[in-house]
Design a protein around this motif. Structure first.
Motif, PDB file in Angstrom:
ATOM      1  N   ALA A  12       0.826  -1.207   0.000  1.00  0.00           N
ATOM      2  CA  ALA A  12       0.000   0.000   0.000  1.00  0.00           C
ATOM      3  C   ALA A  12       0.859   1.255   0.000  1.00  0.00           C
ATOM      4  O   ALA A  12       0.567   2.229  -0.701  1.00  0.00           O
ATOM      5  CB  ALA A  12      -0.954  -0.010   1.188  1.00  0.00           C
ATOM      6  N   LEU A  13       1.946   1.258   0.796  1.00  0.00           N
ATOM      7  CA  LEU A  13       2.840   2.429   0.833  1.00  0.00           C
ATOM      8  C   LEU A  13       3.544   2.647  -0.506  1.00  0.00           C
ATOM      9  O   LEU A  13       3.676   3.787  -0.962  1.00  0.00           O
ATOM     10  CB  LEU A  13       3.874   2.264   1.961  1.00  0.00           C
ATOM     11  N   VAL A  14       3.976   1.575  -1.154  1.00  0.00           N
ATOM     12  CA  VAL A  14       4.628   1.701  -2.453  1.00  0.00           C
ATOM     13  C   VAL A  14       3.652   2.274  -3.484  1.00  0.00           C
ATOM     14  O   VAL A  14       4.003   3.171  -4.263  1.00  0.00           O
ATOM     15  CB  VAL A  14       5.192   0.328  -2.910  1.00  0.00           C
ATOM     16  N   ILE A  15       2.434   1.803  -3.477  1.00  0.00           N
ATOM     17  CA  ILE A  15       1.418   2.319  -4.406  1.00  0.00           C
ATOM     18  C   ILE A  15       1.146   3.789  -4.126  1.00  0.00           C
ATOM     19  O   ILE A  15       1.034   4.601  -5.053  1.00  0.00           O
ATOM     20  CB  ILE A  15       0.127   1.475  -4.318  1.00  0.00           C
ATOM     21  N   LEU A  16       1.074   4.165  -2.846  1.00  0.00           N
ATOM     22  CA  LEU A  16       0.838   5.562  -2.466  1.00  0.00           C
ATOM     23  C   LEU A  16       1.976   6.459  -2.941  1.00  0.00           C
ATOM     24  O   LEU A  16       1.751   7.548  -3.455  1.00  0.00           O
ATOM     25  CB  LEU A  16       0.666   5.659  -0.943  1.00  0.00           C
ATOM     26  N   VAL A  17       3.207   5.986  -2.796  1.00  0.00           N
ATOM     27  CA  VAL A  17       4.364   6.774  -3.237  1.00  0.00           C
ATOM     28  C   VAL A  17       4.379   6.898  -4.759  1.00  0.00           C
ATOM     29  O   VAL A  17       4.655   7.978  -5.309  1.00  0.00           O
ATOM     30  CB  VAL A  17       5.687   6.134  -2.720  1.00  0.00           C
ATOM     31  N   ARG A  23      -4.090  11.072  -7.113  1.00  0.00           N
ATOM     32  CA  ARG A  23      -4.358  10.145  -8.216  1.00  0.00           C
ATOM     33  C   ARG A  23      -5.117   8.907  -7.727  1.00  0.00           C
ATOM     34  O   ARG A  23      -6.018   8.405  -8.419  1.00  0.00           O
ATOM     35  CB  ARG A  23      -3.034   9.731  -8.871  1.00  0.00           C
ATOM     36  N   ILE A  24      -4.796   8.433  -6.547  1.00  0.00           N
ATOM     37  CA  ILE A  24      -5.490   7.262  -6.006  1.00  0.00           C
ATOM     38  C   ILE A  24      -6.956   7.596  -5.721  1.00  0.00           C
ATOM     39  O   ILE A  24      -7.853   6.813  -6.031  1.00  0.00           O
ATOM     40  CB  ILE A  24      -4.780   6.730  -4.737  1.00  0.00           C
ATOM     41  N   SER A  25      -7.214   8.802  -5.159  1.00  0.00           N
ATOM     42  CA  SER A  25      -8.605   9.181  -4.890  1.00  0.00           C
ATOM     43  C   SER A  25      -9.381   9.348  -6.199  1.00  0.00           C
ATOM     44  O   SER A  25     -10.564   9.018  -6.270  1.00  0.00           O
ATOM     45  CB  SER A  25      -8.678  10.453  -4.055  1.00  0.00           C
ATOM     46  N   GLU A  26      -8.716   9.838  -7.255  1.00  0.00           N
ATOM     47  CA  GLU A  26      -9.351   9.932  -8.578  1.00  0.00           C
ATOM     48  C   GLU A  26      -9.726   8.547  -9.093  1.00  0.00           C
ATOM     49  O   GLU A  26     -10.835   8.337  -9.595  1.00  0.00           O
ATOM     50  CB  GLU A  26      -8.381  10.560  -9.582  1.00  0.00           C
ATOM     51  N   PHE A  31     -13.671   4.368 -10.153  1.00  0.00           N
ATOM     52  CA  PHE A  31     -14.092   2.991  -9.886  1.00  0.00           C
ATOM     53  C   PHE A  31     -15.508   2.975  -9.312  1.00  0.00           C
ATOM     54  O   PHE A  31     -16.356   2.176  -9.722  1.00  0.00           O
ATOM     55  CB  PHE A  31     -13.104   2.331  -8.914  1.00  0.00           C
ATOM     56  N   GLY A  32     -15.795   3.878  -8.373  1.00  0.00           N
ATOM     57  CA  GLY A  32     -17.129   3.982  -7.780  1.00  0.00           C
ATOM     58  C   GLY A  32     -18.182   4.361  -8.813  1.00  0.00           C
ATOM     59  O   GLY A  32     -19.296   3.828  -8.814  1.00  0.00           O
ATOM     60  N   LYS A  33     -17.830   5.295  -9.714  1.00  0.00           N
ATOM     61  CA  LYS A  33     -18.766   5.689 -10.767  1.00  0.00           C
ATOM     62  C   LYS A  33     -19.054   4.524 -11.708  1.00  0.00           C
ATOM     63  O   LYS A  33     -20.183   4.347 -12.165  1.00  0.00           O
ATOM     64  CB  LYS A  33     -18.205   6.858 -11.569  1.00  0.00           C
ATOM     65  N   GLY A  34     -18.026   3.746 -11.987  1.00  0.00           N
ATOM     66  CA  GLY A  34     -18.211   2.579 -12.850  1.00  0.00           C
ATOM     67  C   GLY A  34     -19.148   1.563 -12.238  1.00  0.00           C
ATOM     68  O   GLY A  34     -20.027   1.018 -12.913  1.00  0.00           O
TER      69      GLY A  34
END
Length: 83
Positions: A12-17, A23-26, A31-34
Motif C-alpha cells: 500500500a505504501l509503495v502504491i501511495l508513493v 491520483r489514487i482518490s481519482e 471505480f465507484g462511478k463505474g
C-alpha cells in the motif's frame, strides 16, 4: 504463500508513493462511478424484462388451411373459364 499484514502495508505504501494521494482518490472515484453505472444498467435491464412485449395481431380476415383454400379456388377458376 500468503500475504501477511506487514506485506500488505508495504505494498500500500509503495502504491501511495508511486501514484500519490490525489491520483489514487481519482481512481477510486472513477471505480465507484463505474460500479454505480453498472448497477443502474442492471436495473434498467430488469425493468425492460419485466414489461410485457407488445402483442402482434394476426390478419383481420379468417385464415383457412391450404387444402381448403385450394378447393375454394378451383370452382372460382372454372366459373371464370365458362364465360
Amino acid at each position: 504463500m500468503s500475504l501477511g499484514p506487514w506485506q500488505l502495508i508495504i505494498i500500500a505504501l509503495v502504491i501511495l508513493v508511486l501514484f500519490g494521494r490525489g491520483r489514487i482518490s481519482e481512481m477510486m472515484g472513477d471505480f465507484g462511478k463505474g460500479i454505480k453505472s453498472f448497477k443502474e444498467g442492471m436495473n434498467e435491464e430488469d425493468g425492460k424484462a419485466s414489461k410485457p412485449s407488445p402483442r402482434i395481431e394476426g390478419p383481420a380476415h379468417e385464415a383457412k388451411p391450404a387444402s381448403e383454400a385450394a378447393r375454394d379456388a378451383k370452382p372460382a377458376e372454372s366459373r371464370d373459364n365458362s364465360r
